[in-house]
Design an enzyme around this catalytic site. Structure first.
Site, PDB file in Angstrom:
ATOM      1  N   GLU A 257     -40.331  56.116  64.557  1.00  0.00           N
ATOM      2  CA  GLU A 257     -40.116  55.297  65.751  1.00  0.00           C
ATOM      3  C   GLU A 257     -39.733  56.164  66.949  1.00  0.00           C
ATOM      4  O   GLU A 257     -40.266  56.002  68.049  1.00  0.00           O
ATOM      5  CB  GLU A 257     -39.032  54.266  65.465  1.00  0.00           C
ATOM      6  CG  GLU A 257     -38.816  53.238  66.539  1.00  0.00           C
ATOM      7  CD  GLU A 257     -37.774  52.197  66.138  1.00  0.00           C
ATOM      8  OE1 GLU A 257     -37.293  51.493  67.042  1.00  0.00           O
ATOM      9  OE2 GLU A 257     -37.448  52.090  64.944  1.00  0.00           O
ATOM     10  N   GLY A 290     -31.834  47.004  69.058  1.00  0.00           N
ATOM     11  CA  GLY A 290     -30.777  46.108  68.641  1.00  0.00           C
ATOM     12  C   GLY A 290     -30.024  46.594  67.425  1.00  0.00           C
ATOM     13  O   GLY A 290     -28.817  46.423  67.314  1.00  0.00           O
ATOM     14  N   ALA A 291     -30.740  47.231  66.485  1.00  0.00           N
ATOM     15  CA  ALA A 291     -30.109  47.665  65.234  1.00  0.00           C
ATOM     16  C   ALA A 291     -30.015  49.171  65.098  1.00  0.00           C
ATOM     17  O   ALA A 291     -29.242  49.660  64.271  1.00  0.00           O
ATOM     18  CB  ALA A 291     -30.878  47.087  64.040  1.00  0.00           C
ATOM     19  N   SER A 292     -30.788  49.927  65.860  1.00  0.00           N
ATOM     20  CA  SER A 292     -30.749  51.384  65.736  1.00  0.00           C
ATOM     21  C   SER A 292     -30.986  52.024  67.094  1.00  0.00           C
ATOM     22  O   SER A 292     -31.420  51.367  68.051  1.00  0.00           O
ATOM     23  CB  SER A 292     -31.816  51.868  64.740  1.00  0.00           C
ATOM     24  OG  SER A 292     -33.116  51.559  65.209  1.00  0.00           O
ATOM     25  N   THR A 293     -30.690  53.309  67.172  1.00  0.00           N
ATOM     26  CA  THR A 293     -30.953  54.071  68.384  1.00  0.00           C
ATOM     27  C   THR A 293     -31.544  55.411  67.992  1.00  0.00           C
ATOM     28  O   THR A 293     -31.225  55.952  66.917  1.00  0.00           O
ATOM     29  CB  THR A 293     -29.681  54.256  69.238  1.00  0.00           C
ATOM     30  OG1 THR A 293     -30.026  54.842  70.497  1.00  0.00           O
ATOM     31  CG2 THR A 293     -28.647  55.140  68.546  1.00  0.00           C
ATOM     32  N   GLN A 294     -32.440  55.932  68.823  1.00  0.00           N
ATOM     33  CA  GLN A 294     -33.117  57.189  68.519  1.00  0.00           C
ATOM     34  C   GLN A 294     -32.987  58.163  69.682  1.00  0.00           C
ATOM     35  O   GLN A 294     -32.912  57.752  70.841  1.00  0.00           O
ATOM     36  CB  GLN A 294     -34.617  56.961  68.255  1.00  0.00           C
ATOM     37  CG  GLN A 294     -34.951  56.208  66.994  1.00  0.00           C
ATOM     38  CD  GLN A 294     -34.840  54.715  67.165  1.00  0.00           C
ATOM     39  OE1 GLN A 294     -35.108  54.182  68.239  1.00  0.00           O
ATOM     40  NE2 GLN A 294     -34.424  54.013  66.116  1.00  0.00           N
TER      41      GLN A 294
END
Length: 556
Positions: A257, A290-294
């Site tokens: 992602e 909303g649930a993860s960050t990259q």
């Protein structure tokens, strides 16, 4: 599953074939344990600290800003606008594989003279190809689903992107746990849009993919697979588009992602194409879902330092694009997306409140809600696998300083760092100050959605720095009186602020992510973006570029 490491990329942009190394680290909430430490933490968190007040220079002074941005949270979806602050320069030109268009360059179906043809050529590069090719990518995120309908032409040796049509819907697939058929049906509004856009003669050869992200990862394997199976079945039975293989409907790896988002942004910004001059600096891309960050960036190491190379591991990607090799650092933090961060903060504050006498009205004081506001939240009891409703209030304790100390505990900056240096939660990351000191930084998704409405609408707005976020968080946490003084003339924005007391929490968390987590300096300039030339930023275009480069199978 499909991966950016797929050989399909070798068919595009003069070859592309990233590789990854071994070693993996999983997210885990291993904190909040010892009662005595927490009691001490309570005094530290809620106690007044005069020296923690933000210096005046950190508080921005912006004029009123019209409401903008799209927020897929809850029920407030709005059409995505073009980015207004700051303006990201559009690509310098089209790929040199095709000639300039004989007619004005179309940017949407409304400006396209013929959806089944292209203005760039009158026949395809290879006679066995159609002159144009469409591809559909559905981003099944944690808070909503979005379809990207991309048009490519085959005027050159590889497909060349022209424009996209974008549509979104709420809620996300993960909201349909235990109801797989309803989950599949929720995508109908998106696929129906694709039917209207893609010319009938091209539909059976138009590939479609559904890539679910962190929301379904957190749902659990059994329930998520039921939903994905239902989506596959509905696509096959109801729609004319081509599912190339089973991996076209899948939960996408968080690592992919981030890299796909990096490819999309740098492709559109013309920093990695075959026609791009050598040594063109690339953008770092930070995506907050909303649930993860990259985070993905291309570090540059000084040869005279002992740590002059990127450590081996899952974080390392060797990416060939446009005939050049890019060695990227990437990491996806599952559980540190904005909505999951909210849940973690509320859970920690609820736990801390259980160690002190309750308020007379039975509510829980929450310093991450703006002063004078309250909200009933669902607190997860992980050990019991239950949730319960808790009414929290900002009361007189809401403040950026106190909220920031709670967020610091959630981010686990002091976690054990096995391979140094680390960002947060014990994750290895080369120092941005040392290896990316002057590179441009692009913030996507919730970074844009939260920041853009608060910023001025002008042709020459002041640059956004990390300290800008701190100043905005300070004002947001002060509550309605401060909002009225700054944004009172913007009725739409005031409604948003009053409807979501967590704006204080959101801005504080985003600032902590940049300043404490990634260790950007206060004066580091960042850019926010949602679209470039009408194309949505994010991972979807990067993933689709490879899909159209594969050997396509038409639906019979």
């Amino acid at each position: 599953m499909f991966s950016p490491r797929s050989s399909n990329y070798e068919r595009l942009e003069n070859g592309m074939g990233p590789s990854r190394m071994n070693g993996i680290r999983r997210f885990g909430w291993k904190k909040f344990a010892i009662g005595a430490v927490v009691v001490i933490g309570l005094v530290w968190v809620f106690g007044p600290r005069k020296e923690d007040i933000i210096p005046e220079k950190y508080i921005p002074s912006f004029p009123k800003s019209p409401f903008g941005g799209s927020d897929l949270e809850e029920s407030a979806a709005r059409p995505p606008p073009m980015p207004t602050h700051p303006t990201i320069d559009p690509p310098h030109g089209d790929d040199d594989e095709i000639a300039p268009p004989a007619q004005p360059r179309p940017t949407s179906p409304a400006t396209d003279p013929d959806m089944s043809k292209t203005v760039y050529c009158t026949r395809p590069y290879r006679p066995d190809q159609p002159i144009v090719q469409y591809a559909l990518m559905i981003d099944a995120g944690s808070t909503g689903s979005r379809i990207h309908i991309y048009k490519f032409n085959n005027c050159g040796a590889s497909p060349v992107y022209e424009y996209e049509v974008f549509k979104q819907t709420n809620p996300g697939l993960s909201s349909y746990a235990g109801r797989p058929l309803e989950a599949a049906q929720s995508l109908d509004v998106l696929l129906d849009e694709a039917v209207t856009v893609v010319p009938q003669a091209l539909r059976s050869c138009t590939p479609v993919a559904v890539k679910a992200t962190a929301g379904l990862r957190l749902l659990g394997q059994a329930e998520s697979e039921e939903i994905l199976d239902a989506v596959r079945h509905r696509l096959h039975e109801k729609y004319p588009f081509s599912l190339q293989n089973r991996d076209d409907v899948v939960i996408m790896d968080g690592k992919d992602e981030g890299v796909f988002a990096w490819i999309t942004a740098n492709y559109l910004l013309d920093t990695i194409r075959a026609s791009t001059p050598a040594n063109t600096p690339t953008y770092a891309v930070l995506d907050l879902g909303g649930a993860s960050t990259q985070i993905v960036f291309e570090p540059i190491f000084a040869s005279d330092r002992p740590d002059s190379t990127l450590a081996e591991g899952e974080h390392k990607y060797e990416l060939v694009f446009g005939g050049r090799t890019h060695v990227l650092y990437q990491h996806s933090y599952l559980g540190y997306g904005l909505m999951r961060a909210r849940k973690s903060v509320h859970r920690l504050i609820d736990f801390m409140s259980s160690l002190q006498p309750p308020l007379s009205d039975g509510t829980v004081a929450n310093p991450c809600l703006a002063k004078g506001t309250s909200r009933t939240v669902e607190v997860e009891e992980e050990r019991l696998n239950e949730t319960r409703s808790v009414t929290m209030t900002g009361a007189d304790v809401g403040s950026f300083e106190a909220c920031n100390r709670v967020v610091q505990l959630v981010m686990a900056k002091d976690a054990v760092c096995e391979v140094k240096p680390c960002s947060f939660n014990g994750v290895y990351q080369p120092s941005l100050l040392d290896t990316f000191p002057n590179g441009k930084v692009l913030l996507l998704s919730y970074f844009y959605d939260r920041l853009q409405p608060l910023l001025p609408d002008s042709r020459s707005p002041p640059p956004i720095t990390v300290s800008t976020l701190a100043g905005l968080a300070e004002e947001l946490c002060q509550g309605p009186s401060a909002w009225e003084a700054r944004w009172g003339g913007d009725a739409a924005l005031m409604f948003e602020l009053e409807d979501r007391p967590e704006w204080c929490l959101d801005m504080t968390f985003m600032h902590a992510l940049l300043r404490l987590g990634y260790e950007f300096g206060d004066d580091r300039v960042v850019e926010i973006g949602k679209q470039i030339d009408g194309t949505e930023l994010g991972w979807c275009l990067g993933a689709t570029i490879a899909m159209v480069g594969a050997e396509l199978t038409c639906k019979i």
